[in-house]
Design a protein around this motif. Structure first.
Motif, short mmCIF file in Angstrom:
data_model
loop_
_atom_site.label_atom_id
_atom_site.label_comp_id
_atom_site.label_asym_id
_atom_site.label_seq_id
_atom_site.Cartn_x
_atom_site.Cartn_y
_atom_site.Cartn_z
N GLY A 155 -18.34 -19.60 -22.92
CA GLY A 155 -19.26 -19.31 -23.62
C GLY A 155 -19.91 -17.99 -23.93
N ALA A 156 -20.47 -17.81 -25.04
CA ALA A 156 -20.77 -16.49 -25.60
C ALA A 156 -19.49 -15.67 -25.32
CB ALA A 156 -21.92 -16.17 -24.52
N VAL A 157 -18.52 -15.64 -26.17
CA VAL A 157 -17.34 -14.89 -26.18
C VAL A 157 -16.87 -14.42 -24.76
CG1 VAL A 157 -17.50 -14.15 -28.58
CG2 VAL A 157 -18.77 -12.92 -26.88
N ILE A 162 -16.03 -13.00 -18.06
CA ILE A 162 -16.10 -11.39 -18.05
C ILE A 162 -17.26 -10.87 -17.16
CG2 ILE A 162 -15.89 -9.37 -19.85
CD1 ILE A 162 -14.59 -11.25 -21.86
N VAL A 163 -18.42 -11.11 -17.49
CA VAL A 163 -19.67 -10.69 -16.84
C VAL A 163 -19.72 -11.56 -15.49
CG1 VAL A 163 -22.05 -10.52 -17.19
CG2 VAL A 163 -20.50 -10.22 -19.08
N GLY A 164 -19.53 -12.75 -15.47
CA GLY A 164 -19.64 -13.33 -14.30
C GLY A 164 -18.83 -13.05 -13.25
N LEU A 165 -17.40 -12.39 -13.41
CA LEU A 165 -16.70 -12.13 -12.30
C LEU A 165 -16.84 -10.67 -12.51
CD1 LEU A 165 -13.65 -14.23 -13.16
CD2 LEU A 165 -15.30 -14.65 -11.61
N SER A 445 -24.64 -17.91 -12.10
CA SER A 445 -24.19 -18.74 -10.97
C SER A 445 -23.05 -18.05 -10.67
CB SER A 445 -23.93 -20.11 -11.59
OG SER A 445 -23.16 -20.81 -10.35
N THR A 446 -22.12 -17.52 -11.49
CA THR A 446 -20.85 -16.86 -11.09
C THR A 446 -21.26 -15.42 -10.66
OG1 THR A 446 -19.68 -18.06 -12.50
CG2 THR A 446 -18.43 -16.19 -11.93
N LEU A 447 -22.15 -14.66 -11.35
CA LEU A 447 -22.57 -13.35 -10.77
C LEU A 447 -23.11 -13.80 -9.21
CD1 LEU A 447 -24.29 -12.07 -13.55
CD2 LEU A 447 -22.46 -11.07 -12.51
N VAL A 472 -16.28 -20.90 -11.83
CA VAL A 472 -16.58 -20.77 -12.89
C VAL A 472 -16.91 -22.34 -13.84
CG1 VAL A 472 -16.03 -19.94 -15.37
CG2 VAL A 472 -15.68 -18.49 -13.43
N ILE A 473 -15.89 -23.19 -13.45
CA ILE A 473 -15.94 -24.38 -14.23
C ILE A 473 -17.24 -25.20 -13.57
CG2 ILE A 473 -14.92 -26.93 -14.27
CD1 ILE A 473 -12.15 -25.44 -13.91
N GLY A 474 -17.59 -25.05 -12.24
CA GLY A 474 -18.47 -25.63 -11.50
C GLY A 474 -19.93 -25.29 -12.43
#
Length: 529
Positions: A155-157, A162-165, A445-447, A472-474
């Motif tokens: 989501g959101a390009v 990219i930001v989460g990881l 969540s991923t962050l 990420v999927i979760g």
């Protein structure tokens, strides 16, 4: 004892909203009081940090209310201009079957909005749009939330990847590309099943008769759309990377769905209308508005969202021109809340509503009336969201404590590792979903958990890309049940107080999704890698 305190941000809202069936307004205020009290007196969170977290949550509420206002004002404006009636007639020319419409509007159009905007915007746009098509409010919200799942991973390009990881030490373009590709492989089966799960849930909970037949007769078509979406997502992730997967896959799906529905390919002959609201009256008078003009505000939304996120100069301008962010709240470096007004999906939605008035040649008073109605609708929701986000941020910032404890999220993660050990591949997506359930964001969540998931994978000898993909999927799946998404989606269809009913219906699909993804991750590591 401490594990129960750490889990209080999950257990207490679940008890009040789902088990005791309280309204979110009452249930979340009580939940916030309980969690904050436990944080202060048991976890030992600094009083100043608790106050900063409450202020952070209050500020974040304003950012969500702007999106909520934008979604409502756009819909209200389009109702006032007659565009909604024309859009309805356009859908009637494709199909009257509400099983078909829920996939085209909820899943595919929602995925397109997710790919461009993210941050809970899709359900706030598609739920009221389905309501305008005649869906019952509870059906519309439930379907919109289940739909906003698979696409959220990108989501959101590409933000969740990219930001989460981005906080990982070795985060680079290669990691983002490889993780994105792994996500589409692991999520291939569940992504294929989401349209079918949506119809299954809708028919089982809201259908009137012949439920099994109503599911089976549309199953070939829903599976086809799921296969088209997932297989195209797999292709786009491997060719282009994570940024445009949701956008391109949803566009591909829309083309196939519209063409197959238009020519009745795999579509049942009998039209299914079981979830049609009893008070809905379909206008028989043909609208004289051009279909392109009716849809143009939504096209403007998608275009502006993409431009402000892809064009570097425009992105920089919208992020800085009107910046009401609050950084280092009460002196805490990590307690901040961003709010770039022009970058917000809410501003873009409201701007599209203004454009609609001129494109569709109506009086500007249509927009002002729509705005006043939207403000009246979100008034109570603001209190609920403030309590919810205050609790969320006290939970997230609980590492600032006098007892030298880990933050509650990391404490929960460590406890889960000790409990499940080598079976972590099955648990990893549930941790991601738990993060989204509490924080309301797959990216957050991923962050929060990416480093934890990576370290666990290394410690027990699992493939790190697979575990990060499962996280990420979760996180994406957690969107179905996260409290503030449910509160916001209920608000836009005038269904305040029914949040627990929604979660009771989306919880099963969310848990099933995480289970299948965990099994897929195990198969992928065992037989493919």
């Amino acid at each position: 004892m401490m594990m129960l305190v750490a889990l209080s941000a999950v257990i207490v809202p679940f008890l009040f909203l789902v088990v005791l069936r309280m309204s979110a307004l009452k249930g979340m205020i009580i939940s916030a009081i309980v969690v904050i009290t436990l944080g202060l007196f048991v976890w030992g969170i600094e009083t100043k940090a608790v106050l900063a977290s409450i202020l952070q949550g209050t500020h974040k509420t304003l950012t969500i209310l702007l999106i909520l206002f934008g979604a409502l004002v756009l819909l209200n404006t389009l109702r006032g201009t007659g565009a909604v009636d024309r859009i309805n007639q356009g859908f009637q020319s494709i199909s009257d079957d509400m099983r078909v419409l829920v996939i085209i509007v909820g899943f595919l159009f929602g995925s397109l909005i997710e790919g461009a905007a993210g941050f809970g915007t899709p359900a706030m746009v598609t739920a009221p749009l389905m309501l305008a098509l005649g869906f019952r409010p509870l059906t519309a919200v439930t379907a919109a939330l289940i739909a906003d799942s698979t696409s959220v991973s990108f989501g959101a390009v590409g933000t969740p990847v990219i930001v989460g990881l981005s906080t990982l030490k070795h985060a680079d373009r290669t990691l983002f590309f490889d993780t994105g590709a792994t996500i589409t492989l692991i999520d291939l089966v569940t992504g294929m099943l989401v349209p079918s799960i949506m119809v299954l849930t809708m028919v089982l909970f809201f259908g009137k008769k012949d439920k099994l037949k109503s599911i089976l007769e549309i199953l070939p078509w829903t599976l086809l759309i799921g296969i088209v979406y997932s297989s195209s997502a797999l292709l786009y992730a491997h060719v282009f990377g994570p940024e445009f997967v949701s956008i391109l896959a949803s566009l591909t799906g829309i083309i196939v769905a519209v063409l197959t529905a238009k020519f009745n390919f795999l579509i049942p002959k009998k039209v299914w209308l079981d979830v049609l609201d009893d008070s809905f009256k379909r206008k028989t008078t043909k609208s004289d508005m051009n279909l392109f003009a009716a849809w143009s505000p939504y096209l403007i939304v998608v275009a502006l969202l993409l431009l402000t996120r892809v064009v570097p100069q425009l992105k920089a301008f919208t992020l800085t021109a009107i910046d009401l962010s609050w950084n280092q709240i009460l002196g805490f470096e990590k307690i901040s809340s961003g709010w770039a007004i022009l970058y917000s999906p809410g501003t873009i939605l409201a701007l599209a509503a203004i454009c609609a008035v001129f494109i569709q040649r109506k009086s500007f008073s249509v927009f002002t009336t729509a705005s006043l109605d939207a403000l009246k609708t979100i008034k109570t929701t603001g209190i609920t969201l403030t309590a919810t986000l205050a609790m969320v941020h006290v939970f997230s910032n609980s590492g600032i404590n006098a007892n030298e404890l880990l933050s509650m999220p990391k404490y929960i993660a460590n406890g889960m590792v000790q409990a499940f050990g080598d079976n972590w591949v099955f648990i990893s997506p549930f941790l991601g979903a738990l993060g989204s359930f509490i924080t309301g964001s797959a990216t957050v969540s991923t962050l929060t958990f990416a480093e934890v998931q990576y370290n666990i994978a290394e410690a027990i000898g699992m493939n790190t890309n697979v575990v990060l993909a499962l996280q990420v999927i979760g996180g994406a799946v957690g969107n179905m049940i996260c409290i503030h998404n449910v509160v916001a989606a209920c608000a836009v269809v005038g269904m305040e107080g029914k949040e627990g009913s929604v979660i009771r219906k989306t919880l099963g699909p969310a848990m099933f999704y995480c289970l299948i993804v965990g099994i897929s991750g195990f198969i992928f590591m065992t037989f493919i890698l």
